[in-house]
Design a protein around this motif. Structure first.
Motif, PDB file in Angstrom:
ATOM      1  N   LEU A  55       8.674 -16.355   6.044  1.00 54.49           N
ATOM      2  CA  LEU A  55       8.327 -17.546   5.136  1.00 54.49           C
ATOM      3  C   LEU A  55       8.209 -17.278   3.463  1.00 54.49           C
ATOM      4  O   LEU A  55       8.850 -17.670   2.784  1.00 54.49           O
ATOM      5  CB  LEU A  55       7.163 -18.273   5.735  1.00 54.49           C
ATOM      6  CG  LEU A  55       7.570 -19.134   6.915  1.00 54.49           C
ATOM      7  CD1 LEU A  55       6.324 -19.483   7.520  1.00 54.49           C
ATOM      8  CD2 LEU A  55       8.392 -20.310   6.627  1.00 54.49           C
ATOM      9  N   ARG A  56       7.339 -15.982   3.413  1.00 56.04           N
ATOM     10  CA  ARG A  56       7.379 -15.570   1.931  1.00 56.04           C
ATOM     11  C   ARG A  56       8.836 -15.303   1.289  1.00 56.04           C
ATOM     12  O   ARG A  56       8.858 -15.734   0.198  1.00 56.04           O
ATOM     13  CB  ARG A  56       6.586 -14.366   1.968  1.00 56.04           C
ATOM     14  CG  ARG A  56       5.190 -14.699   2.285  1.00 56.04           C
ATOM     15  CD  ARG A  56       4.379 -13.250   2.505  1.00 56.04           C
ATOM     16  NE  ARG A  56       4.501 -12.421   1.306  1.00 56.04           N
ATOM     17  CZ  ARG A  56       4.270 -11.072   1.320  1.00 56.04           C
ATOM     18  NH1 ARG A  56       4.268 -10.388   2.443  1.00 56.04           N
ATOM     19  NH2 ARG A  56       4.392 -10.472   0.119  1.00 56.04           N
ATOM     20  N   ASP A  57       9.757 -14.752   2.049  1.00 57.74           N
ATOM     21  CA  ASP A  57      10.975 -14.574   1.405  1.00 57.74           C
ATOM     22  C   ASP A  57      11.607 -15.848   0.859  1.00 57.74           C
ATOM     23  O   ASP A  57      12.571 -15.811   0.082  1.00 57.74           O
ATOM     24  CB  ASP A  57      11.570 -13.987   2.682  1.00 57.74           C
ATOM     25  CG  ASP A  57      12.706 -12.826   2.283  1.00 57.74           C
ATOM     26  OD1 ASP A  57      12.605 -12.544   0.861  1.00 57.74           O
ATOM     27  OD2 ASP A  57      13.779 -12.858   2.906  1.00 57.74           O
ATOM     28  N   ALA A  98      11.187  -2.595  -8.662  1.00 56.61           N
ATOM     29  CA  ALA A  98      10.031  -2.737  -7.449  1.00 56.61           C
ATOM     30  C   ALA A  98       9.686  -4.431  -7.353  1.00 56.61           C
ATOM     31  O   ALA A  98       9.758  -5.064  -8.378  1.00 56.61           O
ATOM     32  CB  ALA A  98       8.845  -2.017  -7.773  1.00 56.61           C
ATOM     33  N   PHE A  99       8.918  -4.650  -6.427  1.00 54.12           N
ATOM     34  CA  PHE A  99       8.287  -6.011  -6.120  1.00 54.12           C
ATOM     35  C   PHE A  99       7.205  -6.015  -7.369  1.00 54.12           C
ATOM     36  O   PHE A  99       6.908  -7.364  -7.989  1.00 54.12           O
ATOM     37  CB  PHE A  99       7.556  -6.269  -4.950  1.00 54.12           C
ATOM     38  CG  PHE A  99       8.584  -6.280  -3.938  1.00 54.12           C
ATOM     39  CD1 PHE A  99       9.608  -6.996  -3.736  1.00 54.12           C
ATOM     40  CD2 PHE A  99       8.761  -5.372  -2.861  1.00 54.12           C
ATOM     41  CE1 PHE A  99      10.593  -7.296  -2.732  1.00 54.12           C
ATOM     42  CE2 PHE A  99       9.505  -5.560  -1.588  1.00 54.12           C
ATOM     43  CZ  PHE A  99      10.608  -6.413  -1.662  1.00 54.12           C
ATOM     44  N   ILE A 100       6.505  -4.867  -7.493  1.00 56.20           N
ATOM     45  CA  ILE A 100       5.529  -4.924  -8.648  1.00 56.20           C
ATOM     46  C   ILE A 100       6.173  -4.276  -9.897  1.00 56.20           C
ATOM     47  O   ILE A 100       6.477  -3.309 -10.041  1.00 56.20           O
ATOM     48  CB  ILE A 100       4.247  -4.406  -8.205  1.00 56.20           C
ATOM     49  CG1 ILE A 100       3.574  -4.670  -6.942  1.00 56.20           C
ATOM     50  CG2 ILE A 100       3.208  -4.067  -9.296  1.00 56.20           C
ATOM     51  CD1 ILE A 100       3.091  -6.001  -7.224  1.00 56.20           C
ATOM     52  N   SER A 110      -2.209  -7.124   2.430  1.00 61.46           N
ATOM     53  CA  SER A 110      -2.147  -7.477   3.631  1.00 61.46           C
ATOM     54  C   SER A 110      -0.954  -7.074   4.720  1.00 61.46           C
ATOM     55  O   SER A 110      -1.138  -6.441   5.800  1.00 61.46           O
ATOM     56  CB  SER A 110      -2.910  -8.633   4.114  1.00 61.46           C
ATOM     57  OG  SER A 110      -1.930  -9.662   3.462  1.00 61.46           O
ATOM     58  N   SER A 111       0.299  -7.290   4.217  1.00 61.85           N
ATOM     59  CA  SER A 111       1.455  -7.125   5.119  1.00 61.85           C
ATOM     60  C   SER A 111       1.312  -5.562   5.268  1.00 61.85           C
ATOM     61  O   SER A 111       1.735  -5.251   6.335  1.00 61.85           O
ATOM     62  CB  SER A 111       2.466  -7.625   4.107  1.00 61.85           C
ATOM     63  OG  SER A 111       3.697  -7.121   4.559  1.00 61.85           O
ATOM     64  N   ILE A 112       1.265  -4.880   4.308  1.00 56.47           N
ATOM     65  CA  ILE A 112       1.613  -3.294   4.337  1.00 56.47           C
ATOM     66  C   ILE A 112       0.300  -2.661   5.089  1.00 56.47           C
ATOM     67  O   ILE A 112       0.622  -2.130   6.170  1.00 56.47           O
ATOM     68  CB  ILE A 112       1.574  -2.589   3.121  1.00 56.47           C
ATOM     69  CG1 ILE A 112       3.037  -2.961   2.304  1.00 56.47           C
ATOM     70  CG2 ILE A 112       1.606  -1.259   3.134  1.00 56.47           C
ATOM     71  CD1 ILE A 112       3.028  -2.690   1.121  1.00 56.47           C
ATOM     72  N   SER A 170      -1.462  -4.144   7.351  1.00 56.90           N
ATOM     73  CA  SER A 170      -1.805  -4.481   8.612  1.00 56.90           C
ATOM     74  C   SER A 170      -0.964  -3.542   9.648  1.00 56.90           C
ATOM     75  O   SER A 170      -1.632  -3.375  10.597  1.00 56.90           O
ATOM     76  CB  SER A 170      -1.649  -6.035   8.917  1.00 56.90           C
ATOM     77  OG  SER A 170      -0.400  -6.425   8.540  1.00 56.90           O
ATOM     78  N   LYS A 171       0.177  -3.371   9.105  1.00 61.54           N
ATOM     79  CA  LYS A 171       1.172  -2.720   9.800  1.00 61.54           C
ATOM     80  C   LYS A 171       0.703  -1.250  10.072  1.00 61.54           C
ATOM     81  O   LYS A 171       0.719  -0.642  10.828  1.00 61.54           O
ATOM     82  CB  LYS A 171       2.524  -2.962   9.119  1.00 61.54           C
ATOM     83  CG  LYS A 171       3.161  -4.202   9.482  1.00 61.54           C
ATOM     84  CD  LYS A 171       4.676  -4.258   8.893  1.00 61.54           C
ATOM     85  CE  LYS A 171       4.360  -4.349   7.499  1.00 61.54           C
ATOM     86  NZ  LYS A 171       5.577  -4.940   6.770  1.00 61.54           N
ATOM     87  N   LYS A 172       0.146  -0.596   8.813  1.00 63.86           N
ATOM     88  CA  LYS A 172      -0.329   0.694   8.856  1.00 63.86           C
ATOM     89  C   LYS A 172      -1.543   0.839   9.922  1.00 63.86           C
ATOM     90  O   LYS A 172      -1.401   1.699  10.542  1.00 63.86           O
ATOM     91  CB  LYS A 172      -0.826   1.154   7.748  1.00 63.86           C
ATOM     92  CG  LYS A 172       0.238   1.361   6.405  1.00 63.86           C
ATOM     93  CD  LYS A 172       1.409   2.252   6.891  1.00 63.86           C
ATOM     94  CE  LYS A 172       2.623   1.598   7.383  1.00 63.86           C
ATOM     95  NZ  LYS A 172       3.590   2.437   7.783  1.00 63.86           N
TER      96      LYS A 172
HETATM   97  N1  URA Z   1       6.590  -4.312   2.121  1.00 64.97           N
HETATM   98  C1  URA Z   1       5.953  -4.927   3.286  1.00 64.97           C
HETATM   99  O1  URA Z   1       5.890  -4.509   4.182  1.00 64.97           O
HETATM  100  N2  URA Z   1       5.384  -6.258   2.769  1.00 64.97           N
HETATM  101  C2  URA Z   1       5.408  -6.706   1.620  1.00 64.97           C
HETATM  102  O2  URA Z   1       4.825  -7.795   1.454  1.00 64.97           O
HETATM  103  C3  URA Z   1       6.133  -6.190   0.612  1.00 64.97           C
HETATM  104  C4  URA Z   1       6.627  -5.088   0.976  1.00 64.97           C
END
Ligand code: URA
Length: 437
Positions: free
Chosen positions: A167-169, A206-208, A182-184, A186-188
């Motif tokens: 949805l963010r995309d 980059a995104f940032i 939180s996305s990164i 939470s997965k780690k």
């Molecule tokens: N990588 C991710 O896993 N999540 C993001 O929101 C951006 C980069």
């Protein structure tokens, strides 16, 4: 609790309670909250942000939305590495076998390309027959045998992130610091690592885009790591030009192998050595960063890193002969040269456009289900600060149709700036933050 009240609270810039955040993520995961409500909430967060406590609560709620892996069967400290997403970022392909060859157990779950950024899984899938869809029990077995597995995220790992990310995309809410953090994280946290090394990309690819926000993102992620009891180091690295010279899939595999063979130096190798040094330090394989760097360099010279990559490819069903014969990798029918129209120096590169041009060659996806053309991509011949003459080659483009070549060339034509002054490119390492627990 009522979701519209929670959305309104964030819209009005108020702090959400832990219970409200848990309610939101539970509703996301069990689909009781509708996509349009999730999207409204994401936009409210994107505009009004979350404080550190809210971001931590969101991260933990997301991490617990699926199964939390238990890697305790694998002895010794597991250190995970994550990049926030870049262009020509083949780091994992060389770094993972190199650190595994020094005794660090590597259980690395990676993703596919996102937008203009590449993904490790796509690169690995360019190796004929290489299998990245591995069940966790088999992955643990493989790590016990050869100390390394590179795999796709398991289906039940952080399901909330899959829903939120999709949805963010499509709602222009990717570039939110608490949502990225939180996305990164939470997965780690869900993937069972004991310690985490983050490569926080900063710059045009980059995104940032700017340093201050890269610091903010790093601070928030190491804070989450600290609260979760995990030593976390964030290394801010420059993404104002592609990291390596190859941007694609099979061509990035070749570049990583060339690093493991000791044939190339440059920014890609520099980052591998810095990230690798921290991984060895956090994994207790050494007590000193300088020693760690020497250990990594030694395992490039003695080819132990390369041989670990061969073992990995064999273990996951791939054809490891590609290491000695690159012609076994996918390649493309058409090749074109992107030529300079001016004399001068390369003064800047819009790196997200290089990534976008690479998608046009077929090496990335426009839509989630697009098929990748593994042999296509771009090889950069000039970097920031390089002198260039009129009619000299800036980049080579590979694709499976003339139309894709033309589309990629058209995007590339807006990616490079050429001027009269020689620019000194920025350092590759811009900052290091460590929660030192
Ligand atoms: N990588 C991710 O896993 N999540 C993001 O929101 C951006 C980069």
């Amino acid at each position: 609790m009522i979701i519209t009240d929670i959305i309104a609270k964030k819209r009005n810039k108020l702090e959400l309670s832990t219970d409200e955040i848990n309610f939101f993520i539970k509703g996301v995961t069990d689909h009781s909250i509708k996509d349009y409500q999730i999207s409204a909430m994401l936009m409210a967060i994107c505009i009004n942000s979350l404080n550190k406590r809210e971001t931590y609560d969101l991260t933990m709620a997301m991490a617990k939305s699926g199964s939390m892996l238990d890697l305790s069967e694998i002895p010794s400290i597991k250190v995970d590495k994550h990049s926030t997403g870049g262009v020509a970022d083949a780091v994992t392909l060389a770094l993972a076998p190199l650190t595994a060859s020094l005794g660090l157990p590597i259980v690395k779950m990676s993703g596919k390309g996102l937008g203009h950024t590449g993904g490790t899984i796509d690169k690995l899938n360019s190796i004929p027959n290489f299998n990245t869809e591995i069940k966790i029990e088999k992955a643990i077995e493989q790590v016990k045998n050869i100390n390394i597995v590179l795999m796709e995220q398991t289906q039940d790992l952080v399901p909330a992130d899959k829903i939120l990310y999709n949805l963010r995309d499509v709602t222009a809410t990717v570039e939110s610091i608490p949502l990225i953090a939180s996305s990164i994280m939470s997965k780690k946290l869900a993937s069972g690592a004991d310690a985490i090394v983050l490569d926080v990309k900063c710059g045009s690819g980059a995104f940032i885009k700017d340093f201050d926000n890269a610091v903010k993102l790093s601070e928030i992620m190491i804070d989450i790591g600290k609260k979760a009891g995990k030593r976390t180091v964030a290394i801010i690295t420059d993404m104002n030009q592609p990291l390596g010279n190859s941007i694609g899939n099979s061509i990035e595999v070749v570049e990583a192998i060339e690093i493991l063979k000791g044939n190339i130096t440059g920014k890609l190798k520099d980052i591998i050595l810095v990230l690798g040094s921290y991984m060895l330090l956090l994994g207790n394989k050494t007590d000193n960063l300088d020693k760690a760097k020497l250990m990594l360099e030694e395992n490039i010279i003695n080819k132990k890193g390369l041989e670990k990559f061969r073992e990995l490819i064999d273990a996951q069903g791939g054809n490891s002969n590609i290491i000695d014969d690159y012609s076994l990798l996918p390649c493309c029918k058409y090749k074109a040269e992107f030529i300079s129209e001016y004399d001068g120096y390369i003064t800047s590169i819009d790196t997200s456009k290089i990534g976008a041009a690479c998608v046009e060659t077929g090496a990335g996806r426009h839509k989630k289900d697009d098929k990748i053309d593994y042999g296509s991509g771009i090889i950069l011949k000039k970097r920031i600060g390089d002198k260039i003459q009129k009619n000299e080659i800036i980049a080579e483009v590979f694709a499976s149709s003339k139309e894709k070549i033309e589309n990629a060339l058209s995007v590339l034509s807006t990616a490079f700036s050429i001027g009269n002054e020689k620019i000194i490119p920025s350092n590759i390492i811009l900052g290091i933050l460590d929660n030192k627990i």
